[in-house]
Design a protein around this motif. Structure first.
Motif, mmCIF file in Angstrom:
data_model
loop_
_atom_site.group_PDB
_atom_site.id
_atom_site.type_symbol
_atom_site.label_atom_id
_atom_site.label_comp_id
_atom_site.label_asym_id
_atom_site.label_seq_id
_atom_site.Cartn_x
_atom_site.Cartn_y
_atom_site.Cartn_z
ATOM 1 N N TRP A 48 117.155 55.672 62.515
ATOM 2 C CA TRP A 48 117.286 55.232 61.117
ATOM 3 C C TRP A 48 117.512 53.734 61.039
ATOM 4 O O TRP A 48 117.042 53.080 60.106
ATOM 5 N N LEU B 243 114.636 51.307 59.296
ATOM 6 C CA LEU B 243 114.891 50.432 58.148
ATOM 7 C C LEU B 243 114.638 48.978 58.521
ATOM 8 O O LEU B 243 114.147 48.199 57.708
ATOM 9 N N SER C 60 112.239 46.298 56.802
ATOM 10 C CA SER C 60 112.918 45.114 56.306
ATOM 11 C C SER C 60 112.348 43.829 56.894
ATOM 12 O O SER C 60 112.313 42.801 56.224
ATOM 13 N N VAL D 240 118.911 45.682 58.336
ATOM 14 C CA VAL D 240 119.273 46.952 57.691
ATOM 15 C C VAL D 240 120.198 46.693 56.500
ATOM 16 O O VAL D 240 120.018 47.242 55.415
ATOM 17 N N PHE E 220 118.286 45.300 53.645
ATOM 18 C CA PHE E 220 117.477 46.304 52.945
ATOM 19 C C PHE E 220 118.270 46.907 51.786
ATOM 20 O O PHE E 220 117.783 46.999 50.660
ATOM 21 N N GLY F 191 110.284 54.191 58.295
ATOM 22 C CA GLY F 191 109.988 53.013 57.470
ATOM 23 C C GLY F 191 108.951 53.295 56.392
ATOM 24 O O GLY F 191 108.938 52.659 55.346
#
Lengths: 566, 87
Positions: free
Chosen positions: A55, A59, A63, A191, A194, A292
């Protein structure tokens, strides 16, 4: 390039907003300091020790591409082209991300390469490697400079800081957290960024939609008396031949954007692939681009809608003398967001700029150290030496970026040419990779000559395209070249690059000697690496972690949305 | 590629901190601040945002996300350094 019109964008920031911004910047540096404890080897520094959960890398994957130039630029496209802009997401990104996760990642992660250029070195030969590593490294440093310059323009117009102060301050923050924390510092900040950018954009879209009277009100207002009237809410209208869609015909959109450019960027750009290589195992690496893909499907609603809201409520938006399409999001932030959320949105925007630049720098230092310095300049030193080289070259890269930003502030057009030049190098990459991975006969020299001729073809197509009337709206040639559909020409340039690369790669392969099969283990489809761990030994992922399930779910959602916005 | 690395230094990756606490902490803090600001916003501020109590709503959303991250980190902690990837 983001060209902001300075006048009238100044935000009404107060102590509260600056406080929110300050907390974020303190945290950015804290992440760098905390991540430093986890850097003991060069692989920790350049690839986060291949330890991150999916995860986080997923991300960061999205990002790294969600820089502020992307956000402001896509809002601008939304205002200018309407929902046709979704092609850059639903056909120009999601399928390629799924292909990377399901098909290509086993070759990258499974073969243990540190970088995309290293794959080329092992699959082809040294000239191919140097050609790719060098063009990538130079492109990243100069692009970091472009990001930095764009950031300074935004800070200047929103906050009123002098350009040079803005350039140096933001560069110092990026430098601090990457030099200390390496890729982990960059990824963790990506992250965090984001979530902050989402926290800034979602309120903006909500308030904007309430203001224009909801979705129906937005449709009414855009369809009555704006240049977009009638085609703002469909993405595939007018893509026949002759074309009238703002992005040109379906050949360019499907093959140029959707196939060549998109697959070339998402599957071979090391800035992106590096995020997946830092994952803790093959399954997590495969899931990186797939996780993503889900935010990527929905981000257009947060960028295109602000563009359309700006068109709906501001008379002559983008076409008048007082504003440009790029101003959509900053204008709406200033108009709608009260102090507090305003600080969050501003923080998100600045964080996005820094993350964009940090992504360039953190992939540059890796390619420089692993692909240029270690194999060709100073070989066979201990690991700690290359870790030091990585830190030093990070500083040098940022300093060159600052220099580039200052040059750009004097000669704005130079940056456009630089970006154009690098697009020639990117265009043919996918052809070379896909042939290399699936045809074991492909010979070492075919890699080099394929890339070189694809790059040349992209350049030739770009220059001759200006004289072809088909690329002008309605087929009306314009001697000043001003009305040309530059996006469409760009798509066709990519098609030319792909075809030239593929033809030359096959032709050269047929007349040169292939690599011995033993050297291709793990790099080519059908030739497994005998040293690779047995897939049966890997821990079995849970059912909801299945890459195929994730990938096909994302494709299904994209297909449904495409039908809704046909 | 498995290159020979004599006297290889051990990776420090296991010392990497848990990002979830950081995201959770930041969003909880931002959320609380925005909720307080939202509760004290003047009529003019609310009118600016088309009549939406946007500070309050954004604050509630950010607080909720922050608490989710903190709870997630608490309930499913990272494995102790050096331990296997066992469930």
């Amino acid at each position: 390039m983001v060209g902001m019109q300075a006048a009238g964008l100044r935000l009404d920031v107060n102590g509260l907003d600056y406080g929110i911004l300050a907390i974020y910047f303190v945290l950015v540096v804290a992440i760098g300091l905390l991540a430093r404890r986890a850097v003991a080897t060069s692989e920790d520094f350049f690839l986060s020790g291949r330890s991150l959960p999916a995860w986080v890398t997923g991300l960061a994957f999205i990002s790294a591409n969600l820089g502020a130039i992307e956000i402001l630029g896509m809002a601008a496209n939304g205002g200018q082209y309407g929902f046709s802009t979704v092609h850059f997401y639903w056909i120009g990104a999601v399928p390629a991300m799924i292909f990377l996760g399901l098909v290509m990642m086993p070759f990258y992660y499974g073969s243990g390469v540190h970088s995309v250029p290293e794959y080329l070195r092992r699959r082809f030969n040294i000239p191919t490697h140097i050609f790719n590593a060098l063009s990538f490294a130079v492109a990243q440093v100069l692009t970091a400079g472009v990001n930095l310059y764009a950031l300074s323009l935004v800070i200047k117009s929103l906050l009123g800081w002098p350009t040079s102060l803005a350039i140096v301050v933001s560069a110092v923050f990026v430098l601090a957290y990457i030099t200390l924390g390496g890729l982990s510092g960059a990824i963790y900040n990506e992250v965090l960024q984001f979530f902050v950018i989402m926290a800034g954009l979602i309120p903006l879209v909500v308030v904007g939609l309430v203001k224009v009277g909801g979705w129906g009100g937005l449709k009414d207002k855009v369809n009555n008396g704006t240049p977009l009237a009638g085609h703002a809410f469909s993405s595939w209208k007018g893509v026949g031949i002759p074309w009238s869609n703002p992005l040109g015909d379906w050949i360019g959109i499907v093959f140029g954007l959707g196939f060549v450019l998109s697959f070339g960027y998402w599957t071979t750009n090391f800035t992106e692939v590096q995020r997946a290589l830092s994952a803790k195992d093959l399954s997590a690496a495969q899931r990186t681009p797939l996780i993503g893909a889900f935010p990527k499907i929905f981000i257009p609603f947060l960028t295109i809608i602000p563009g359309l809201i700006a068109v709906a409520i501001i008379p002559h938006f983008g076409t008048g003398a007082n504003n440009s399409y790029n101003d959509a999001i900053p204008i709406l932030i200033g108009k709608f967001l009260p102090n507090g959320v305003l600080g969050i949105a501003l923080t998100g925007l600045l964080a996005a700029f820094m993350a964009g630049m940090a992504a360039n720098v953190s992939s540059f230092n890796t390619v420089f150290t692993y692909d240029l310095w270690r194999p060709y300049v100073v070989k066979d030193r201990e690991d700690g030496y290359y870790l030091r080289v990585g830190r030093i070259i990070t500083v040098i890269g940022v300093v060159i970026g600052i220099g580039t930003a200052f040059i750009a502030s004097g000669y704005n057009n130079i940056m456009n040419y630089i970006q154009l030049l690098f697009s020639y190098f990117n265009a043919p990459l996918f052809a070379t990779f896909i042939i290399a991975m699936y045809w074991k006969r492909t010979s070492p020299w075919a890699g080099f000559w394929g890339l070189a001729s694809g790059t040349a073809a992209a350049a030739v197509m770009h220059f001759t395209g200006y004289n072809i009337s088909y690329f002008y709206p309605g087929g009306h040639y314009d001697a000043s070249h001003k009305t040309i559909n530059a996006q469409m020409l760009n798509f066709y340039g990519a098609i030319a690059a792909f075809v030239a690369d593929a033809v030359v790669t096959v032709a050269v392969t047929l007349v040169t000697k292939p690599k011995p099969v033993a050297e291709l283990a793990g790099l080519v489809h059908g030739i497994p690496d005998p040293n690779a761990p047995d897939p049966k030994d890997a821990p079995k992922p849970l059912w909801w972690q299945s890459p195929k399930l994730l990938g096909f779910t994302a494709l299904g959602i994209t297909a449904v949305l495409s039908v809704i916005f046909l | 590629m498995t290159e020979e690395r004599p006297n290889a230094v051990r990776s420090g990756a296991s010392k990497l901190f848990d990002l979830r606490y950081l995201i959770g902490g930041l969003f909880t803090l931002y959320g609380v601040v925005l909720i307080i600001v939202g509760l004290t916003d003047s009529k003019a501020k609310i009118n600016k945002a088309a009549g939406v109590h946007i500070n309050l709503w954004t604050g509630l959303g950010m607080l909720a996300l922050g608490l989710v991250f903190l709870a997630w980190a608490r309930l499913r902690p990272l494995h102790a350094p050096g331990s296997d990837e066992a469930k």
